[in-house]
Design a protein around this motif. Sequence first.
Motif, PDB file in Angstrom:
ATOM      1  N   UNK A   1      28.644 -26.924 103.123  1.00 50.06           N
ATOM      2  CA  UNK A   1      27.292 -26.410 102.857  1.00 50.06           C
ATOM      3  C   UNK A   1      26.424 -26.493 104.109  1.00 50.06           C
ATOM      4  N   UNK A   2      26.954 -25.970 105.216  1.00 54.99           N
ATOM      5  CA  UNK A   2      26.233 -25.904 106.492  1.00 54.99           C
ATOM      6  C   UNK A   2      25.961 -27.270 107.106  1.00 54.99           C
ATOM      7  N   UNK A   3      26.605 -28.319 106.614  1.00 50.43           N
ATOM      8  CA  UNK A   3      26.477 -29.652 107.192  1.00 50.43           C
ATOM      9  C   UNK A   3      27.786 -30.025 107.888  1.00 50.43           C
ATOM     10  N   UNK A   4      27.669 -30.608 109.079  1.00 43.35           N
ATOM     11  CA  UNK A   4      28.841 -31.116 109.794  1.00 43.35           C
ATOM     12  C   UNK A   4      29.069 -32.568 109.366  1.00 43.35           C
ATOM     13  N   UNK A   5      30.291 -32.877 108.928  1.00 37.69           N
ATOM     14  CA  UNK A   5      30.612 -34.219 108.437  1.00 37.69           C
ATOM     15  C   UNK A   5      31.837 -34.727 109.197  1.00 37.69           C
ATOM     16  N   UNK A   6      31.843 -36.021 109.517  1.00 39.81           N
ATOM     17  CA  UNK A   6      32.992 -36.649 110.177  1.00 39.81           C
ATOM     18  C   UNK A   6      33.406 -37.893 109.409  1.00 39.81           C
ATOM     19  N   UNK A   7      34.683 -37.991 109.075  1.00 37.42           N
ATOM     20  CA  UNK A   7      35.259 -39.194 108.471  1.00 37.42           C
ATOM     21  C   UNK A   7      36.247 -39.795 109.468  1.00 37.42           C
ATOM     22  N   UNK A   8      36.190 -41.120 109.654  1.00 39.40           N
ATOM     23  CA  UNK A   8      37.055 -41.789 110.628  1.00 39.40           C
ATOM     24  C   UNK A   8      37.723 -42.995 109.981  1.00 39.40           C
ATOM     25  N   UNK A   9      38.968 -43.263 110.377  1.00 40.38           N
ATOM     26  CA  UNK A   9      39.669 -44.449 109.889  1.00 40.38           C
ATOM     27  C   UNK A   9      40.477 -45.045 111.037  1.00 40.38           C
ATOM     28  N   UNK A  10      40.429 -46.374 111.137  1.00 43.64           N
ATOM     29  CA  UNK A  10      41.257 -47.135 112.083  1.00 43.64           C
ATOM     30  C   UNK A  10      42.426 -47.746 111.310  1.00 43.64           C
ATOM     31  N   UNK A  11      43.592 -47.821 111.939  1.00 45.01           N
ATOM     32  CA  UNK A  11      44.747 -48.370 111.234  1.00 45.01           C
ATOM     33  C   UNK A  11      45.713 -48.982 112.243  1.00 45.01           C
ATOM     34  N   UNK A  12      46.530 -49.919 111.747  1.00 41.66           N
ATOM     35  CA  UNK A  12      47.543 -50.548 112.587  1.00 41.66           C
ATOM     36  C   UNK A  12      48.724 -49.602 112.734  1.00 41.66           C
ATOM     37  N   UNK A  13      49.240 -49.501 113.970  1.00 42.12           N
ATOM     38  CA  UNK A  13      50.396 -48.637 114.215  1.00 42.12           C
ATOM     39  C   UNK A  13      51.708 -49.306 113.833  1.00 42.12           C
ATOM     40  N   UNK A  14      51.656 -50.613 113.624  1.00 38.97           N
ATOM     41  CA  UNK A  14      52.884 -51.350 113.321  1.00 38.97           C
ATOM     42  C   UNK A  14      52.744 -51.950 111.923  1.00 38.97           C
ATOM     43  N   UNK A  15      53.378 -51.372 110.901  1.00 42.23           N
ATOM     44  CA  UNK A  15      53.255 -51.934 109.551  1.00 42.23           C
ATOM     45  C   UNK A  15      53.899 -53.312 109.480  1.00 42.23           C
ATOM     46  N   UNK A  16      53.317 -54.156 108.644  1.00 38.39           N
ATOM     47  CA  UNK A  16      53.812 -55.531 108.532  1.00 38.39           C
ATOM     48  C   UNK A  16      55.175 -55.576 107.858  1.00 38.39           C
ATOM     49  N   UNK A  17      55.451 -54.599 106.989  1.00 37.92           N
ATOM     50  CA  UNK A  17      56.726 -54.626 106.278  1.00 37.92           C
ATOM     51  C   UNK A  17      57.130 -53.202 105.934  1.00 37.92           C
ATOM     52  N   UNK A  18      58.399 -53.029 105.643  1.00 41.74           N
ATOM     53  CA  UNK A  18      58.910 -51.714 105.228  1.00 41.74           C
ATOM     54  C   UNK A  18      58.896 -51.653 103.706  1.00 41.74           C
ATOM     55  N   UNK A  19      58.042 -50.799 103.153  1.00 44.88           N
ATOM     56  CA  UNK A  19      57.893 -50.716 101.700  1.00 44.88           C
ATOM     57  C   UNK A  19      58.735 -49.602 101.089  1.00 44.88           C
ATOM     58  N   UNK A  20      59.810 -49.245 101.734  1.00 43.30           N
ATOM     59  CA  UNK A  20      60.589 -48.111 101.250  1.00 43.30           C
ATOM     60  C   UNK A  20      60.277 -46.885 102.087  1.00 43.30           C
ATOM     61  N   UNK A  21      60.843 -45.773 101.725  1.00 42.14           N
ATOM     62  CA  UNK A  21      60.749 -44.585 102.568  1.00 42.14           C
ATOM     63  C   UNK A  21      60.024 -43.425 101.879  1.00 42.14           C
ATOM     64  N   UNK A  22      59.149 -43.726 100.927  1.00 38.86           N
ATOM     65  CA  UNK A  22      58.481 -42.644 100.188  1.00 38.86           C
ATOM     66  C   UNK A  22      57.660 -41.762 101.104  1.00 38.86           C
ATOM     67  N   UNK A  23      56.912 -42.350 102.038  1.00 38.19           N
ATOM     68  CA  UNK A  23      56.042 -41.564 102.913  1.00 38.19           C
ATOM     69  C   UNK A  23      56.882 -40.711 103.861  1.00 38.19           C
ATOM     70  N   UNK A  24      57.972 -41.293 104.391  1.00 34.92           N
ATOM     71  CA  UNK A  24      58.876 -40.505 105.235  1.00 34.92           C
ATOM     72  C   UNK A  24      59.435 -39.306 104.452  1.00 34.92           C
ATOM     73  N   UNK A  25      59.882 -39.564 103.245  1.00 33.12           N
ATOM     74  CA  UNK A  25      60.530 -38.495 102.474  1.00 33.12           C
ATOM     75  C   UNK A  25      59.534 -37.414 102.059  1.00 33.12           C
ATOM     76  N   UNK A  26      58.328 -37.823 101.673  1.00 35.17           N
ATOM     77  CA  UNK A  26      57.322 -36.822 101.320  1.00 35.17           C
ATOM     78  C   UNK A  26      56.882 -36.030 102.544  1.00 35.17           C
TER      79      UNK A  26
END
Length: 794
Positions: free
Chosen positions: A517-542
């Motif tokens: 609606x004619x407004x400029x919006x920015x969303x930002x997120x910081x995250x770790x590049x190294x996950x603490x554990x492997x929770x399965x491969x759902x994200x890889x497969x999707x």
Amino acid sequence: MNCGLLTNKNEPVPLKNIEVELQVQGHVATVTSTLKYLNEEDNPVEAVFVFPMPSGASLCQFSAKIADQEIVAEVQEKQEAREQYDDALSSGVQAFLLEESEESADVFRLSVGSLPPRQSASVTFIYIIELSVQADHSLQFCLPAVLNPRYTPAGTGGGIVSEISGSTGIPYSLSFTAHISSPNPITKVESKCPLEPLMFLNTDHTKAKVSLSAGHMFDRDVELYLHYQNPHQLTAIVEAGAPAAQPGTLMGDPVVMVSFYPEFPESVMSSMSSCGEFVFVMDRSGSMSCSMHNGPDAQERIACARDTLLLLLKSLPMDCYFNIYGFGSNYNSFFPQSVQYNQDTLEQAVQKVKEIQADMGGTEILPALEHIYKQPCVLNHPRQLFIFTDGEVGNTKDVLHCVTSNADFHRCFSFGIGEGASSALITGLAENSSGHAQFITGTDRMQAKVMQSLRYALQPAVTDITEDWSGLSFNRLSPQIKSLFHGQRALIYAQLKGEECQNPDAKGKISVRYRLADQEVTNTVDFSLKPAENNGMAIHRLGARSLIRSLERDEQVDGADKEALKARVVDLSKQSGVSSSHTAFIAVHKGSKQAVKGPLVKRRIPTPMMYGSAMHFCAAACSAPMAGIRSAFSAPMAGIRSARNAQMAPIILGCSAAPVADMCVDLQLVECDGGFDMTPETLETPKDPLMQLISLQKASGSWEIESTLAEVFGKTEKELIEQIPAQVKPDVWATLLALIWLHGFKIDAQVEWQFLAMKAVAWIRSQKVVNQSECVQAGNALLGCQVKEDALGL
């Protein structure tokens, strides 16, 4: 039709126990379901497992254990899998093969061999799925009872599609546990089924566990609704690569999933555009004379389409532009070019809508689209196409190429009507033009879904979406997002590259910028590049599934290097275990790598063509010759399979000497175009009171006092006139009564009439009624309602 573990006589093997484990990572889930059976007979039985996939899910692992023999399904290149299958058959060894149709393989039938007397068998399948966003911003997971047998107490009958009852009448047990992990705190988990108390596994409430209470009978779907804090906040989850996979490959590198669910402020939600060029494109081929569903009182598709067009016309804003096209073997339009919306053009269009019939032969949409795109656009009125069809076309690639070429000049809202509509066509029309697709099946009301899309067309959308990955090295796995409508969420998948991913302290950042609606919006997120554990491969497969689908679409583009794209698809599919159009599941003995016994193969067969398009089976007129074959569209299968996912009809063939009647064949709906008498019948005013009221509204949003309006209210015209309050004009009184009646008697259908009501409210405000409250009280008294003035929006 039964599903589950069956004998070769289609009798269920008694089910003793179901164990389901759900692993949720933010907006996606991995589902592991293990079904345990027992052969209670004194003789061995040949066992077959029949399994329908839920919509949107991808099978990534299947195994069965019969006594001490384990069978594992693996993904291979399709031709290699077919050759291995054929070699096994020619050497006297039975095998099974599962191939994907052009869109998806959502049902398979698989022989798992001989089950000895008094021996147990267990079947385990794993699938991945993206959770759907609900209106309250929760995420829904549904374990369909059709995937697993519903418990039916002895003597209660049944009729449930997937009923599988033990021969002893003893119900099986069901255990269901969900492990939930989210970047944002989990606030609650709800279900209509009884749950054990939610157990948080860490202090910040980002990990939790919940189980289904003991004793649940699978008499309905198990639904979980997951609520997270700050649902509109941009989130990112990094999943580590598989330790055994080669670094640098998709499965060997970490993959990030970013959830983008933009917030629409109330000020944006309440703003409706009064401009636009609305072009309605209606399938008038012969199959549109078929019923919407197999139940009683089902409308013909063309009759439902007429009602929907009437509703759309009445809901359009004043001074916009519109036109209506019909297509079959040829096409025509109501007006030579789009016309301005006013009372005169509305009346002309309504009269022509009443005359629409399914009388135009085949399904040739491309000439109609090409003609529309050649028409000059109306200045400051964005073009919006609403396309309705119940079938598919023989030139889907050309149609989508045409839409893509004109994507900068319009948006397309597409609607697949009935079980036979092609998802490749319907989804492609919307995806290639930043629009939205809907499928209308079973007893779905077309009007409700179409009005949701009209809301999207009239409200601002998130556009001009760009991403800044802050110097990260990555390969994008999901397509670029062009636009998002209110209530929609996008998941962005990317394979992370570079040495920084090996540093446990490394951080990544992504910013998503967009216009709303004619407004400029920015969303930002910081995250770790190294996950603490492997929770399965759902994200890889999707992520792999998303990339595979994109590559398969690229193959359809003229001039594409099809062989290179195919090789990449096969490699990704084999890496991830997610099937594709170029791969298939084939079963082997674990360890021995020998093809396992099993007589059934799922193959695609081309369907006959008519008028240059695929034929469709019209159950009402063409079913008799096919009586020996069970169509996948017959009523018993309705709960198991949605046939809209079949573009090339998959067929399950047995290599045993089974009679034809025992084969389950996926037939395309054969379009009864050109061979039947389509003589138009005299059309009367709609008998449905809501549609009758809608048909009487003026373009301005007002109603006038007349006998047909009084009939809707259950009154006479004289009664309406006698009760008009002092100093109130008759049309104001009629419009107020219509609003009160809608709120008092049709509030459950508000999504269908909300735009008509908004026009009516705006018109009443323009009349500056001095004794409005008194009028509302008088209207309530006349109609027997208790609707408050505030509820009317006045």
